[in-house]
Motif scaffolding. Structure first.
Motif, PDB file in Angstrom:
ATOM      1  N   GLY A  69     -30.157   0.941  57.864  1.00 49.20           N
ATOM      2  CA  GLY A  69     -29.325   1.070  59.720  1.00 49.20           C
ATOM      3  C   GLY A  69     -28.270   1.465  59.582  1.00 49.20           C
ATOM      4  O   GLY A  69     -27.527   2.341  60.441  1.00 49.20           O
ATOM      5  N   TYR A  73     -28.134   4.404  62.431  1.00 50.05           N
ATOM      6  CA  TYR A  73     -26.880   5.465  62.991  1.00 50.05           C
ATOM      7  C   TYR A  73     -26.361   6.558  63.274  1.00 50.05           C
ATOM      8  O   TYR A  73     -25.880   7.569  63.868  1.00 50.05           O
ATOM      9  N   ASP A 168     -35.140   3.744  68.225  1.00 53.09           N
ATOM     10  CA  ASP A 168     -35.389   3.123  68.017  1.00 53.09           C
ATOM     11  C   ASP A 168     -36.385   2.129  67.590  1.00 53.09           C
ATOM     12  O   ASP A 168     -36.397   1.993  66.108  1.00 53.09           O
ATOM     13  N   TRP A 172     -38.055   1.569  63.963  1.00 54.62           N
ATOM     14  CA  TRP A 172     -37.779   0.263  63.181  1.00 54.62           C
ATOM     15  C   TRP A 172     -39.572  -0.348  63.409  1.00 54.62           C
ATOM     16  O   TRP A 172     -39.439  -1.204  62.894  1.00 54.62           O
ATOM     17  N   SER A 188     -31.140  -4.665  59.462  1.00 58.42           N
ATOM     18  CA  SER A 188     -31.357  -2.845  60.143  1.00 58.42           C
ATOM     19  C   SER A 188     -30.360  -2.845  61.371  1.00 58.42           C
ATOM     20  O   SER A 188     -29.496  -2.009  61.681  1.00 58.42           O
ATOM     21  N   HIS A 189     -31.209  -3.915  62.222  1.00 60.54           N
ATOM     22  CA  HIS A 189     -30.719  -3.658  63.473  1.00 60.54           C
ATOM     23  C   HIS A 189     -28.980  -4.591  63.572  1.00 60.54           C
ATOM     24  O   HIS A 189     -28.734  -3.637  64.186  1.00 60.54           O
ATOM     25  N   ILE A 191     -26.466  -3.417  61.065  1.00 62.68           N
ATOM     26  CA  ILE A 191     -25.775  -3.206  61.036  1.00 62.68           C
ATOM     27  C   ILE A 191     -25.791  -2.292  61.964  1.00 62.68           C
ATOM     28  O   ILE A 191     -24.771  -1.296  62.014  1.00 62.68           O
ATOM     29  N   PHE A 192     -26.515  -1.832  62.300  1.00 60.13           N
ATOM     30  CA  PHE A 192     -26.624  -0.647  63.591  1.00 60.13           C
ATOM     31  C   PHE A 192     -26.060  -0.227  64.446  1.00 60.13           C
ATOM     32  O   PHE A 192     -24.913   0.176  65.016  1.00 60.13           O
ATOM     33  N   ASP A 193     -26.143  -2.042  65.333  1.00 55.71           N
ATOM     34  CA  ASP A 193     -25.005  -2.152  66.249  1.00 55.71           C
ATOM     35  C   ASP A 193     -23.899  -2.807  66.711  1.00 55.71           C
ATOM     36  O   ASP A 193     -23.293  -2.457  66.617  1.00 55.71           O
TER      37      ASP A 193
END
Length: 203
Positions: A69, A73, A168, A172, A188-189, A191-193
């Motif tokens: 993540g 980013y 993305d 992923w 992962s998604h 943390i990224f968001d």
């Protein structure tokens, strides 16, 4: 590839995803309601039609989930600052994108974490990509799945959202084939968001 086109569960799921996402992007005022409901439907459809992989240990999916993540980013952060440095005209699209789709109320953040993030990963990687990989090799399956994921974002008035979804989706998609862990992907998604919308937004 012919067998792929006769996988009616996959085709049906993709058609419904396009119909739902078309409605989702029509009206900013109801975006969060329709998006949440759409992902609930797609989660249910995925779970009924495909098994989800979870081959990573708890420690592994936390470590790789958080790390990946942060890496994704960093890729977007670098891209954003290159656009700014080169004075490309895409900056206004990014600003409008934040204004239109960023969560702004408490319940937006709740459904983002509990429904939207898991739903996107379960449907697009756990269902769509997994079924496509039954008929293709790994690179082709990841690329086709990422393009399909990006395609539903073309209903947004901002084309740059589809481009971001493509990046993305490739990232992923590769991560899921490597680690075969849906919880890892969701972390992962998430943390990224969290970084993108709350901790270090690009605005």
């Amino acid at each position: 590839m012919k067998k792929l086109l006769t996988d009616f569960r996959l085709i049906f799921g993709l058609v419904f995803a396009h119909i739902l996402m078309n409605f989702t992007f029509q009206d900013k005022a109801v975006f969060w309601y329709i998006f949440s409901a759409s992902l609930l439907f797609l989660i249910s459809y995925s779970i009924l039609n495909e098994e989800l992989n979870d081959e990573a240990s708890f420690g592994s999916y936390l470590l790789y989930g958080v790390g990946s993540g942060l890496v994704l980013y960093a890729i977007f952060w670098t891209g954003y600052h290159l656009i700014d440095l080169l004075n490309l005209p895409w900056m206004k699209h990014i600003t409008k994108l934040y204004g239109r789709y960023s969560p702004s109320m408490l319940w937006h953040y709740i459904v983002l974490m509990l429904i939207i993030i898991p739903g996107e990963e379960i449907f697009w990687r756990g269902f769509v990509q997994k079924r496509i990989l039954k008929y293709t090799n790994m690179p082709t399956g990841i690329i086709v799945s990422a393009i399909l994921y990006a395609s539903v974002h073309l209903y947004s008035p901002h084309w740059i959202l589809a481009f971001a979804a493509l990046i993305d989706g490739l990232f992923w998609g590769w991560l899921y084939t490597w680690k075969r862990s849906m919880p890892l992907l969701i972390v992962s998604h998430l943390i990224f968001d969290l970084l993108l919308f709350i901790i270090l937004p690009f605005k």
